[in-house]
Design an enzyme around this catalytic site. Structure first.
Site, PDB file in Angstrom:
ATOM      1  N   TYR A   1       1.273  -1.555  -0.161  1.00 55.31           N
ATOM      2  CA  TYR A   1       0.344   0.392  -0.102  1.00 55.31           C
ATOM      3  C   TYR A   1       0.339   1.451  -0.357  1.00 55.31           C
ATOM      4  O   TYR A   1       0.615   2.158  -0.838  1.00 55.31           O
ATOM      5  CB  TYR A   1      -1.000   0.043   1.384  1.00 55.31           C
ATOM      6  CG  TYR A   1      -2.242   1.009   1.015  1.00 55.31           C
ATOM      7  CD1 TYR A   1      -3.294   0.542   0.590  1.00 55.31           C
ATOM      8  CD2 TYR A   1      -1.870   2.652   1.527  1.00 55.31           C
ATOM      9  CE1 TYR A   1      -4.515   2.123   1.136  1.00 55.31           C
ATOM     10  CE2 TYR A   1      -2.966   3.439   2.015  1.00 55.31           C
ATOM     11  CZ  TYR A   1      -3.608   3.408   1.108  1.00 55.31           C
ATOM     12  OH  TYR A   1      -4.623   3.965   1.227  1.00 55.31           O
TER      13      TYR A   1
ATOM     14  N   PHE B   1      -6.095  20.033 -24.607  1.00 56.47           N
ATOM     15  CA  PHE B   1      -6.554  18.905 -24.490  1.00 56.47           C
ATOM     16  C   PHE B   1      -7.781  19.379 -24.240  1.00 56.47           C
ATOM     17  O   PHE B   1      -8.302  20.510 -23.377  1.00 56.47           O
ATOM     18  CB  PHE B   1      -5.440  17.990 -23.693  1.00 56.47           C
ATOM     19  CG  PHE B   1      -6.454  16.463 -24.061  1.00 56.47           C
ATOM     20  CD1 PHE B   1      -6.305  16.234 -25.962  1.00 56.47           C
ATOM     21  CD2 PHE B   1      -6.270  15.469 -23.567  1.00 56.47           C
ATOM     22  CE1 PHE B   1      -6.897  14.826 -25.586  1.00 56.47           C
ATOM     23  CE2 PHE B   1      -7.283  14.451 -23.730  1.00 56.47           C
ATOM     24  CZ  PHE B   1      -7.738  14.001 -24.956  1.00 56.47           C
ATOM     25  N   ASP B   2      -9.095  18.270 -24.478  1.00 53.33           N
ATOM     26  CA  ASP B   2     -10.886  18.075 -23.699  1.00 53.33           C
ATOM     27  C   ASP B   2     -10.429  18.028 -22.691  1.00 53.33           C
ATOM     28  O   ASP B   2     -11.649  19.274 -21.960  1.00 53.33           O
ATOM     29  CB  ASP B   2     -11.129  17.500 -25.189  1.00 53.33           C
ATOM     30  CG  ASP B   2     -11.122  16.471 -25.016  1.00 53.33           C
ATOM     31  OD1 ASP B   2     -10.021  15.726 -24.364  1.00 53.33           O
ATOM     32  OD2 ASP B   2     -12.116  15.209 -25.634  1.00 53.33           O
TER      33      ASP B   2
ATOM     34  N   ASP C   1       2.114  19.736 -20.585  1.00 47.75           N
ATOM     35  CA  ASP C   1       1.088  18.677 -20.344  1.00 47.75           C
ATOM     36  C   ASP C   1       1.074  17.505 -20.915  1.00 47.75           C
ATOM     37  O   ASP C   1       1.570  17.971 -22.752  1.00 47.75           O
ATOM     38  CB  ASP C   1      -0.917  18.901 -21.155  1.00 47.75           C
ATOM     39  CG  ASP C   1      -1.749  17.873 -21.440  1.00 47.75           C
ATOM     40  OD1 ASP C   1      -0.860  17.086 -21.131  1.00 47.75           O
ATOM     41  OD2 ASP C   1      -2.449  18.412 -21.646  1.00 47.75           O
TER      42      ASP C   1
ATOM     43  N   ALA D   1       1.682  13.628 -22.778  1.00 46.97           N
ATOM     44  CA  ALA D   1       0.949  12.576 -22.722  1.00 46.97           C
ATOM     45  C   ALA D   1       1.765  11.879 -23.818  1.00 46.97           C
ATOM     46  O   ALA D   1       2.490  11.091 -23.947  1.00 46.97           O
ATOM     47  CB  ALA D   1       0.222  13.050 -23.629  1.00 46.97           C
TER      48      ALA D   1
ATOM     49  N   LYS E   1      -0.497   7.263 -23.520  1.00 42.62           N
ATOM     50  CA  LYS E   1      -0.085   7.370 -24.020  1.00 42.62           C
ATOM     51  C   LYS E   1       1.954   7.544 -24.831  1.00 42.62           C
ATOM     52  O   LYS E   1       1.946   6.111 -24.735  1.00 42.62           O
ATOM     53  CB  LYS E   1       0.013   9.400 -24.877  1.00 42.62           C
ATOM     54  CG  LYS E   1      -1.282   9.363 -24.786  1.00 42.62           C
ATOM     55  CD  LYS E   1      -2.558   9.148 -24.392  1.00 42.62           C
ATOM     56  CE  LYS E   1      -3.998  10.111 -24.278  1.00 42.62           C
ATOM     57  NZ  LYS E   1      -4.026  11.328 -23.976  1.00 42.62           N
TER      58      LYS E   1
ATOM     59  N   HIS F   1     -19.037  15.001 -27.260  1.00 38.72           N
ATOM     60  CA  HIS F   1     -18.555  14.067 -27.902  1.00 38.72           C
ATOM     61  C   HIS F   1     -19.076  12.923 -27.437  1.00 38.72           C
ATOM     62  O   HIS F   1     -19.077  11.518 -28.453  1.00 38.72           O
ATOM     63  CB  HIS F   1     -17.378  14.404 -28.713  1.00 38.72           C
ATOM     64  CG  HIS F   1     -15.900  14.904 -27.415  1.00 38.72           C
ATOM     65  ND1 HIS F   1     -16.339  15.104 -26.422  1.00 38.72           N
ATOM     66  CD2 HIS F   1     -15.607  13.581 -27.526  1.00 38.72           C
ATOM     67  CE1 HIS F   1     -15.027  14.359 -25.630  1.00 38.72           C
ATOM     68  NE2 HIS F   1     -14.522  13.758 -26.463  1.00 38.72           N
TER      69      HIS F   1
HETATM   70  C1  LIG Z   1      -4.771  11.962 -23.426  1.00 41.76           C
HETATM   71  C2  LIG Z   1      -4.503  12.987 -23.242  1.00 41.76           C
HETATM   72  C3  LIG Z   1      -4.721  13.877 -21.841  1.00 41.76           C
HETATM   73  C4  LIG Z   1      -5.499  13.374 -20.766  1.00 41.76           C
HETATM   74  O1  LIG Z   1      -5.312  11.335 -20.485  1.00 41.76           O
HETATM   75  P1  LIG Z   1      -6.242  10.493 -19.965  1.00 41.76           P
HETATM   76  O2  LIG Z   1      -4.788   9.581 -19.761  1.00 41.76           O
HETATM   77  O3  LIG Z   1      -6.923  10.258 -20.950  1.00 41.76           O
HETATM   78  O4  LIG Z   1      -7.329  11.050 -18.966  1.00 41.76           O
HETATM   79  C5  LIG Z   1      -4.449  14.705 -21.322  1.00 41.76           C
HETATM   80  N1  LIG Z   1      -3.676  15.501 -21.773  1.00 41.76           N
HETATM   81  C6  LIG Z   1      -3.472  15.297 -23.472  1.00 41.76           C
HETATM   82  C7  LIG Z   1      -2.585  15.760 -24.238  1.00 41.76           C
HETATM   83  C8  LIG Z   1      -3.681  14.271 -23.574  1.00 41.76           C
HETATM   84  O5  LIG Z   1      -2.972  13.806 -25.041  1.00 41.76           O
END
Ligand SMILES: *Cc1c(COP(=O)(O)O)cnc(C)c1O
Length: 459
Positions: free
Chosen positions: A72, A124-125, A215, A217, A258, A450
């Site tokens: 844990y 990102f969305d 950010d 990813a 990613k 979406h």
């Molecule tokens: C996928 C992504 C996110 C969100 O990540 P999740 O693992 O899908 O929650 C945030 N920012 C970018 C640029 C992404 O490609």
């Protein structure tokens, strides 16, 4: 003869995928309310909905999975992950989360308040969702070149310094908790940001006392493009480039689905202790104890290996080469796609592909439905449905581009699959003038519509 490019791996395990007839698909997509997210995967032949969590792990990752420590608190797998993240980013504080948006939720809970503004390059969305959910605003400062799909520019993810400085001048420092740099820039087409630009953004932001958050990813793909396209960077390793990029920020959010090369996971990494302390409280409330944050020990173990593999040149070369293979076939056949070809996906310009479908009937979604019906290939709309309504006026926000994204899972499909996708698009392209009607919304949710929107064919 020069030897052609070939993948630096072979396949040890295979998974059958389902084929179907056009008649079956016509019926299934109708039953799914013309929302590709509603289709069960058994009804999809080649699934290019997303490259998020859909990739194949390596033998080393599977081996690490077996050695996961499920303690844990203070699990060895956490320590391994923390060390790997430190080696790649230079950030010493790590908070695992169950995925990228959870990292946003935790970090923004600590840093963003009502009325704040967060400038950056095409947020990102889910990121935008987490900002707007807190009644703060995301301000897009991407360079204008990003919105001309045919213009070749090596770093279309770059931030426009003039636009950014306008934000810094308009709002007080207290209203701008950070500038968010997305690498690569997902929403503008998987387009990279140059080191030069990050450096300039850092210098400008320093003058206004604003820190940078990444950010991240697809940070490894971003580093690959820097190595390939930026003067003076060609002799550096991917890991050296990553380290320099992250040195300009105070921290990052990561979707491990990613460039972590795993099927689930995320994290926050920081070099600011105070923010780490505040964010730790939110991790405990939302995710779990701070040394696992919603991840199993074995998943952290596989992630540590995945991050290391994703930042190796050979892996990135095979990935990007496959995307270029698909992109170049489409270009050869005159199909309008976003140029240059981005890191994780091909983006088809639906306004040019389907000029007869009215904007209000969602041309990119229409093209996505056509592609599914034609060949069982699933892509995703990056257009008006995704752009959602303005939170205040509730009007549709028409983005500058209507794109159909074909995201390529990592180490999953072969180039024969890519060829099949290209031929399917060519067939639709040849009958594009007959497609004059799109779709209308019959139901939508108030946020991130979406994923669940319902549609019907326009009359
Ligand atoms: C996928 C992504 C996110 C969100 O990540 P999740 O693992 O899908 O929650 C945030 N920012 C970018 C640029 C992404 O490609």
């Amino acid at each position: 003869m020069k030897l052609p490019y070939a993948e630096p791996y072979r396949i040890k395990m295979v998974e059958p995928i389902g084929q179907s007839t056009p008649e079956e698909r016509e019926q299934w997509i109708k039953e799914a309310d013309y929302n590709l997210f509603n289709l069960s995967s058994s009804k999809v032949f080649i699934d290019l909905l997303t490259d998020s969590g859909t990739g194949a792990m390596s033998d080393k990752q599977w081996a690490a999975l077996m050695r996961g420590d499920e303690s844990y608190a203070g699990a060895r797998s956490f320590e391994e992950l923390k060390q790997t993240v430190y080696n790649i980013t230079g950030y010493q504080y790590l908070l695992p989360t169950h995925q990228g948006r959870a990292a946003e939720n935790v970090l923004f809970s600590a840093m963003v308040k009502e009325g704040d503004v967060i400038p950056g390059n095409s947020h990102f969305d889910t990121t935008k969702g987490h900002i707007e959910f807190r009644k703060a605003h995301a301000i897009d400062c991407t360079i204008d070149e990003a919105f001309d799909t045919e213009l070749e520019h090596p770093f279309k993810g770059n931030i426009d310094l003039v636009k950014l400085e306008e934000v810094y001048k308009k709002y007080t420092k207290e209203k701008i908790p950070f500038c968010l740099v997305t690498i690569t820039c997902n929403s503008s087409g998987g387009q990279p940001v140059s080191i030069e630009n990050v450096k300039a953004v850092k210098e400008l932001s320093d003058r206004y006392g604003i820190p940078l958050i990444f950010d991240s990813a697809r940070f490894a793909e971003n580093a690959y493009f820097i190595k390939k396209r930026e003067k003076g960077q060609e002799h550096r390793s991917i890991k050296e480039i990553c380290k320099e990029i992250f040195s300009y920020g105070i921290g990052m959010t990561m979707s491990s689905k990613k460039d972590g090369l795993v099927n689930i996971g995320g994290f926050i990494a920081l070099n600011n202790e105070e923010i780490f302390r505040t964010a730790s409280n939110f991790t405990i409330i939302y995710e779990g104890f701070i040394t696992y944050g919603g991840m199993a020990g074995r998943d952290m173990a596989a992630l540590a290996v995945g991050l290391d593999e994703a930042t190796e040149f050979d892996y990135l070369e095979s990935r990007i080469t496959q995307i270029e293979y698909l992109g170049n076939l489409l270009i050869e056949w005159g199909i309008p796609i976003q140029r240059p070809i981005g890191g994780h996906a091909i983006f088809i310009d639906a306004l040019k592909f389907l000029p007869n479908v009215p904007r209000e009937e969602f041309p990119a979604q229409t093209l996505g439905i056509e592609l599914y019906k034609e060949a069982g290939v699933r892509g995703v709309e990056i257009g008006t449905i995704l752009a959602d309504r303005d939170p205040e006026t509730r009007e549709n926000r028409y983005p500058k581009m209507e794109l159909l994204r074909l995201a390529i899972p990592r180490r999953t499909y072969t180039n024969n699959h890519m060829y099949y996708v290209a031929v399917a698009l060519k067939n639709i392209f040849e009958r594009r003038n007959e497609i004059t009607k799109g779709y209308n919304i019959t139901w939508e949710s108030p946020i991130l519509r979406h994923f669940t929107v319902k549609l019907e064919a326009a009359k």
